[in-house]
Design a protein around this motif. Structure first.
Motif, short mmCIF file in Angstrom:
data_model
loop_
_atom_site.label_atom_id
_atom_site.label_comp_id
_atom_site.label_asym_id
_atom_site.label_seq_id
_atom_site.Cartn_x
_atom_site.Cartn_y
_atom_site.Cartn_z
N ASN A 54 -17.94 -41.88 -21.54
CA ASN A 54 -19.06 -40.83 -21.19
C ASN A 54 -19.26 -39.88 -22.71
N ARG B 36 -19.27 -34.04 -19.08
CA ARG B 36 -19.03 -33.81 -17.98
C ARG B 36 -19.43 -34.38 -16.65
N PRO B 37 -18.80 -34.38 -15.56
CA PRO B 37 -19.33 -35.15 -14.34
C PRO B 37 -20.77 -34.70 -14.02
N SER C 12 -22.37 -33.97 -11.43
CA SER C 12 -22.65 -32.78 -10.62
C SER C 12 -22.75 -31.64 -11.40
N ARG D 96 -22.94 -31.57 -14.93
CA ARG D 96 -23.80 -31.52 -16.04
C ARG D 96 -25.22 -31.36 -15.64
#
Length: 544
Positions: free
Chosen positions: A135, A484-485, A487, A489
């Motif tokens: 990521n 970040r994940p 959700s 983000r």
């Protein structure tokens, strides 16, 4: 029923065939289409049903269903073959799923800053390359080119004169290079000599006080606002006047001269009223300027706070001023007929504001809250609008004039307690040019400093160094959010759409929470939160 499926194409030579349809014998290679077909179209031509490709001479459409003697309907992505086309069995290349992600991050980073003239941003974005399956993006540092170095200041070139083009964390945080300071702590405190004038007429003007002391008296420069005519902010009643001198000796000489005149029978007068001239101090001046400041004493211009008294809470320190005081200061101008004292001297509330901005102990940041500063700022904006309207209507050209307007503007723009965003709002009200804002130490794009409540540009720092640091913070905060994940983000990105992104997601790193707890937060607490956020972000960019 028709024996052929729609759209009813017939094999060559069939009675139902179109007269212009070519037959096997009538077709020739020169009549075949010559548009080449891409490999992607070759992939799209495959189907679960077995198909055979008819040679170019068999008909207008190159596709025919196996086992039938007629041509079928061409596919939607049809592109005709050429005689030279040869299919191969090489599989198509694998999709690189990081390409779209890298392009999106680059576009988001470019869109985050509405200003394309931040030169360092392009080099940062150009150095990003994504790692497949991760990521985060990695930064491939490289030194700036000679063309870029020629456009930069010497300090920025010295900062980036490394093999990688990036300084170490120690270099970036060095006070000589670090471009941010706590703005309110930049206030210079000096114990000037002070002379006090008692029993002055309530309509006394600033020019009359200066003329009374004499032009040869070594009072401070006009830009330092040496004359302070005390006014009660609630009742607008004029009290005494204080005048600041360069040194204590100069103040003593001025007092001695007036005492000698009194001994010879020449009383000192302001207008038709005799006044008393005496040597005073910064402590007396500050006490009269901020009468509601309890739980403390003044040591010169420096406040000394008493221990918290649990038995007598009303004696504890609550602030140097109250929000009610600043509200009443504006009301004296809005409804002058209800203020009999300020009606005779309409300039007095504006002069009181100037003295408040100049002498307010902004450097005591652990005792000043966000709401108290906002009260002073809102009163400043309201008084500037009212004074501008009075000058436009020419209601009182003697007392409410352009000179007073410029004095209020200069005091507000040089106030160390106001943030860059606040000063930008003042500059917008008075229609100040960008060049003039630079003279007051304002950065470019000050309207984008929306989440910096305590940080300010370091005086004398080159603008390109300041914007280079902001670009570093913006790019790194973007990478942090993208890591970040999904959700989490998405929530942060939705909030980012409602604010300015010149600083990137710096506001998410600081983590301010709005509400009563934010209003009661001190300027020192805000400065600690913002400086530590900057240090954390830079620590993720630069090596030790």
């Amino acid at each position: 029923m028709f024996p052929y499926p729609p759209p009813y194409f017939f094999p060559p030579g069939h009675p139902g065939a179109h007269p212009g349809q070519a037959t096997d014998q009538q077709s020739s290679p020169k009549d075949t289409p010559t548009t080449p077909q891409s490999p992607s179209q070759d992939v799209q031509s495959s189907s679960s049903q077995p198909q055979t490709v008819v040679s170019p001479g068999q008909g207008y459409y190159p596709y025919a269903v196996a086992g039938h003697g007629f041509l079928s309907e061409p596919p939607h992505c049809y592109a005709p073959f050429t005689a030279e086309f040869r299919a191969n069995n090489v599989p198509p290349p694998k999709f690189d799923l990081t390409l779209g992600y890298k392009r999106k991050v680059a576009l988001d980073a470019a869109a985050s800053s509405p200003h394309s003239d931040v030169g360092s941003t392009q080099s940062l974005v150009a150095g990003h390359q994504g790692t497949p399956g991760s990521n985060y993006e990695t930064y491939i540092p490289k030194p700036p080119s000679s063309e870029i170095q020629a456009q930069r200041s010497g300090k920025l070139n010295a900062l980036t004169n490394t093999p990688t083009g990036l300084p170490t964390l120690a270099m970036a945080m060095d006070p000589q290079n670090f471009p941010f300071v706590e703005g309110a702590r930049q206030m210079n405190v000096r114990n000037y000599g002070v002379v006090k004038l008692r029993n002055i007429p309530f309509a006394t003007k600033r020019s009359e006080v200066i003329a009374f002391l004499g032009r040869n008296s070594k009072i401070l420069n006009d830009s330092d606002e040496p004359v302070h005519i005390i006014m009660e902010r609630v009742t607008s009643k004029t009290m005494d006047a204080y005048v600041e001198f360069t040194t204590l000796e100069d103040a003593m000489k001025a007092v001695e001269r007036h005492h000698l005149n009194s001994q010879t029978g020449r009383l000192s007068r302001l207008g038709d009223r005799p006044v008393e001239v005496e040597l005073s101090s910064q402590a007396s001046l500050m006490k009269d300027l901020f009468p509601l400041a309890t739980g403390m004493r003044w040591d010169g211009a420096t406040p000394e706070f008493k221990p918290f008294n649990h038995n007598e809470p009303w004696e504890n320190f609550k602030g140097f001023i109250s929000e009610e005081e600043m509200t009443m200061l504006v009301k004296h101008v809005e409804v002058p007929h209800r203020s009999p004292f300020s009606k005779q001297c309409p300039q007095r509330p504006f002069e009181c504001l100037i003295s408040t901005l100049k002498k307010f102990p902004w450097y005591v940041t652990d005792r000043i809250t966000i709401s108290q500063r906002r009260a002073v700022f809102e009163a400043t904006c309201d008084l500037l609008r009212l004074l501008s309207g009075s000058i436009y209507r020419n209601s009182d050209p003697i007392n409410l004039n352009t000179q007073l307007y410029k004095r209020v503007i200069a005091s507000a723009m040089s106030c160390p307690g106001f943030s860059p965003m606040m000063k930008d709002g003042i500059a917008y009200i008075v229609n100040m040019s960008g060049l003039e804002q630079r003279s007051f130490g304002q950065p470019r794009f000050a309207e984008c400093w929306r989440h910096q409540y305590a940080l300010a540009p370091k005086p004398g720092i080159p603008l390109d160094v300041l914007e280079w640091y902001i670009a570093i913070i913006r790019e790194q905060s973007h990478r942090d959010v993208m890591g970040r994940p999904l959700s989490k983000r998405t929530v942060v990105q939705e909030k980012g759409e409602a604010t300015d992104m010149y600083w990137g997601y710096f506001w998410a790193e600081v983590g301010y929470s709005m509400g009563p707890q934010f209003d009661t937060m001190t300027l020192a607490q805000a400065a600690y939160a913002e400086l530590t956020a900057v240090e954390r972000i830079l620590g993720r960019v630069f090596s030790g």
